[in-house]
Write an enzyme that holds these catalytic residues in place. Structure first.
Site, PDB file in Angstrom:
ATOM      1  N   CYS A  36      70.677  -8.358 -40.246  1.00 56.97           N
ATOM      2  CA  CYS A  36      69.416  -8.893 -39.729  1.00 56.97           C
ATOM      3  C   CYS A  36      68.957  -8.180 -38.466  1.00 56.97           C
ATOM      4  O   CYS A  36      67.806  -8.336 -38.063  1.00 56.97           O
ATOM      5  CB  CYS A  36      69.546 -10.385 -39.449  1.00 56.97           C
ATOM      6  SG  CYS A  36      70.742 -10.752 -38.153  1.00 56.97           S
ATOM      7  N   CYS A 105      75.059 -16.289 -38.556  1.00 57.19           N
ATOM      8  CA  CYS A 105      74.473 -16.443 -37.221  1.00 57.19           C
ATOM      9  C   CYS A 105      75.464 -17.115 -36.279  1.00 57.19           C
ATOM     10  O   CYS A 105      75.525 -16.783 -35.090  1.00 57.19           O
ATOM     11  CB  CYS A 105      73.194 -17.258 -37.299  1.00 57.19           C
ATOM     12  SG  CYS A 105      72.120 -16.797 -38.674  1.00 57.19           S
TER      13      CYS A 105
END
Ligand code: FES
Length: 126
Positions: A36, A105
């Site tokens: 990402c 994350c």
């Protein structure tokens, strides 16, 4: 957004705890996620083998911000050994869960913390 995230995630995203930078940090850890492109840095102050202060800066998403915010709360005041044991699952559980595609994350939070501790330990050995 409110459908996929728990109230706790949104609370930490909207009011992140311990966000910022420690200029004279004893240890700093930066990690990035190649998929990402998000980046996370954690700064720690250490006294008597305990994390007495911790802050973070990130270019991360909602889940990354919330994960790191709660991770800083979980380890503040803890010994370095205790903080090293913090996993992404601990972080996600504390937030009441994260969507599967957002688990990486919470990795950023745990990994950056571990890097900051390793950085501190390396500096001490010099
Ligand atoms: Fe990359 Fe969340 S999408 S840290």
């Amino acid at each position: 957004m409110s459908d996929i995230y728990t109230k706790k995630v949104l609370n930490h995203f909207r009011n992140p705890r311990n966000m910022g930078e420690i200029k004279d940090a004893d240890g700093t850890g930066t990690v990035g996620n190649p998929t990402c492109g998000d980046v996370m840095t954690i700064y720690i102050k250490v006294k008597d083998d305990r994390i007495i202060d911790i802050k973070f800066k990130t270019y991360g998403c909602t889940a990354a911000i919330a994960s790191t915010s709660i991770a800083t709360e979980l380890v503040k005041g803890k010994t370095l050994d205790e903080a090293m044991k913090l996993t992404r699952d601990d972080v996600a559980n504390e937030l009441g869960g994260l969507p599967a595609i957002k688990m990486h994350c919470s990795n950023l939070a745990a990994d950056a913390l571990h890097e900051a501790i390793k950085d501190y330990r390396k500096e001490k050995k010099k």
